[in-house]
Design a protein around this motif. Structure first.
Motif, PDB file in Angstrom:
ATOM      1  N   ASP A   1       3.452  -5.641   0.085  1.00 45.34           N
ATOM      2  CA  ASP A   1       4.469  -6.059   1.041  1.00 45.34           C
ATOM      3  C   ASP A   1       3.798  -6.908   2.133  1.00 45.34           C
ATOM      4  O   ASP A   1       2.590  -7.156   2.087  1.00 45.34           O
TER       5      ASP A   1
ATOM      6  N   ASN B   1       1.566   3.660   0.240  1.00 42.16           N
ATOM      7  CA  ASN B   1       2.813   3.193   0.854  1.00 42.16           C
ATOM      8  C   ASN B   1       3.889   4.266   0.925  1.00 42.16           C
ATOM      9  O   ASN B   1       4.858   4.121   1.658  1.00 42.16           O
TER      10      ASN B   1
ATOM     11  N   LEU C   1      -3.115   1.806   4.091  1.00 43.36           N
ATOM     12  CA  LEU C   1      -2.152   2.439   3.169  1.00 43.36           C
ATOM     13  C   LEU C   1      -1.399   1.346   2.418  1.00 43.36           C
ATOM     14  O   LEU C   1      -0.555   0.654   2.987  1.00 43.36           O
ATOM     15  N   VAL C   2      -1.722   1.158   1.152  1.00 47.19           N
ATOM     16  CA  VAL C   2      -1.078   0.121   0.337  1.00 47.19           C
ATOM     17  C   VAL C   2      -0.606   0.741  -0.977  1.00 47.19           C
ATOM     18  O   VAL C   2      -0.903   1.897  -1.265  1.00 47.19           O
TER      19      VAL C   2
ATOM     20  N   ASP D   1       3.769   5.159   4.391  1.00 49.94           N
ATOM     21  CA  ASP D   1       3.736   4.059   5.354  1.00 49.94           C
ATOM     22  C   ASP D   1       5.155   3.574   5.667  1.00 49.94           C
ATOM     23  O   ASP D   1       5.816   2.965   4.824  1.00 49.94           O
TER      24      ASP D   1
ATOM     25  N   THR E   1       6.118   1.143   7.452  1.00 49.63           N
ATOM     26  CA  THR E   1       6.324  -0.311   7.434  1.00 49.63           C
ATOM     27  C   THR E   1       6.788  -0.761   6.043  1.00 49.63           C
ATOM     28  O   THR E   1       7.473  -1.769   5.919  1.00 49.63           O
TER      29      THR E   1
ATOM     30  N   ASP F   1       0.992  -4.893   3.774  1.00 55.12           N
ATOM     31  CA  ASP F   1      -0.102  -4.524   2.854  1.00 55.12           C
ATOM     32  C   ASP F   1      -1.122  -5.656   2.757  1.00 55.12           C
ATOM     33  O   ASP F   1      -2.324  -5.423   2.612  1.00 55.12           O
TER      34      ASP F   1
ATOM     35  N   GLN G   1      -2.368  -3.227   6.058  1.00 51.69           N
ATOM     36  CA  GLN G   1      -1.660  -2.314   6.953  1.00 51.69           C
ATOM     37  C   GLN G   1      -0.792  -1.349   6.143  1.00 51.69           C
ATOM     38  O   GLN G   1      -0.374  -1.702   5.044  1.00 51.69           O
ATOM     39  N   SER G   2      -0.509  -0.170   6.691  1.00 51.09           N
ATOM     40  CA  SER G   2      -1.050   0.331   7.945  1.00 51.09           C
ATOM     41  C   SER G   2      -2.217   1.246   7.603  1.00 51.09           C
ATOM     42  O   SER G   2      -2.073   2.065   6.701  1.00 51.09           O
TER      43      SER G   2
HETATM   44 CA    CA Z   1       1.347  -0.567   3.638  1.00 50.76          CA
END
Ligand code: CA
Length: 296
Positions: A262, A217, A273-274, A220, A222, A265, A269-270
């Motif tokens: 989130d 993250n 990538l968490v 990421d 988002t 996640d 996504q994305s």
């Molecule tokens: Ca993510």
């Protein structure tokens, strides 16, 4: 070959607002359907109006379920809905419980989204700010429609205002009065796990310092938006995934409501990538195994 996710009924995946099946080559349910199919599941991602009222999306979903039943020969389907997709799945299950074996709500705003409430008060319908937001969302939905490569069908109607009314806490409260199946009777409680023959399940995440903001993250964007959106929460301040509150997500049997993920996640996504300690795909494969064990 091992078939741990070969459920009796097909798994049907309903996306949230601004959702898609595949944008160019990129799938909404990143890595999830692939993992399920590998274990023998029939997993089908579907598309409904990316921005519209839950009832409109739900009627579209009923037509899709009717077609899947015809094409696969299955009597019923297991519905998975992310975000507004959960409300959409609930609508379909309420209308045709004979077609739906289960509804699994993944970060579903089952009591509304405080982010939608914030937008309603800060970008009111009919004002210049409201019109600007509406125009941006409208353009985005059209653009995504053009880039959709995973779904064929007639063009889907877009109604930003109706979509918004479907996501505020007051709007979802009205929806829940009409479609109460699986909704907990007390705030933070669990709902009836079985209503009219349909099983109801839910899970969701909570932003957590030093966990959800670590790992993938950090790369990421988002996640940054979810952190910003989380600041609009009042009732569930500190206990949301950026778009949906922990207790607001409760429906039927609550499998978990504080995974370190989130709102994006939770559907991997994305690009997978968490944050640290997040295993979104595993939650889906475990749920498929759970449905299979329940004979669904
Ligand atoms: Ca993510």
């Amino acid at each position: 070959m091992s078939q741990p996710f070969a459920t009796r009924y097909p798994l049907v995946f309903v996306p949230g607002m601004l959702g898609f099946v595949r944008m160019l080559l990129y799938p909404y349910w990143f890595g999830i359907l692939k993992a399920l199919r590998k274990g023998g599941a029939t997993a089908i991602a579907v598309q409904v109006s990316p921005i519209n009222a839950t009832e409109v999306r739900g009627e579209q979903l009923l037509l899709i379920i009717e077609r899947i039943r015809r094409e696969t020969g299955a009597d019923k389907v297991n519905l998975f809905g992310h975000s507004q997709g959960a409300l959409t799945a609930r609508y379909a299950a309420a209308k045709r419980p004979d077609w739906v074996a289960s509804v699994t709500s993944v970060a579903g705003p089952n009591h509304g989204s405080e982010l939608a409430d914030y937008l309603e008060s800060h970008y009111p319908h009919g004002t210049a700010r409201g019109r600007l937001l509406k125009a941006v969302l409208h353009a985005l939905a059209h653009l995504m429609g053009w880039l959709e490569t995973g779904w064929r069908g007639p063009s889907l109607p877009i109604d930003v205002h109706a979509s918004h009314l479907s996501l505020t806490c007051a709007g979802v409260a009205r929806f829940n009065l009409q479609y109460p199946q699986g909704i907990p009777l007390t705030w933070g409680g669990q709902g009836e796990p079985l209503v009219n023959g349909v099983r109801y399940y839910s899970w969701s995440g909570v932003l957590q310092d030093r966990r959800s903001n670590e790992g993938g993250n950090r790369l990421d964007g988002t996640h940054v938006s979810c952190r910003l959106f989380a600041k609009t929460f009042v009732r569930e301040a500190g206990y949301c995934d950026g778009m949906v509150g922990r207790y607001s997500s409760h429906l039927g049997q609550v499998i978990g409501d504080d995974y370190p993920m989130d709102h994006f996640d939770i559907v991997n996504q994305s690009l997978g990538l968490v944050g640290k300690g997040a295993e979104p795909v595993r939650l889906f494969t475990e749920q498929a195994a759970r449905l299979k064990a329940a004979g669904l």
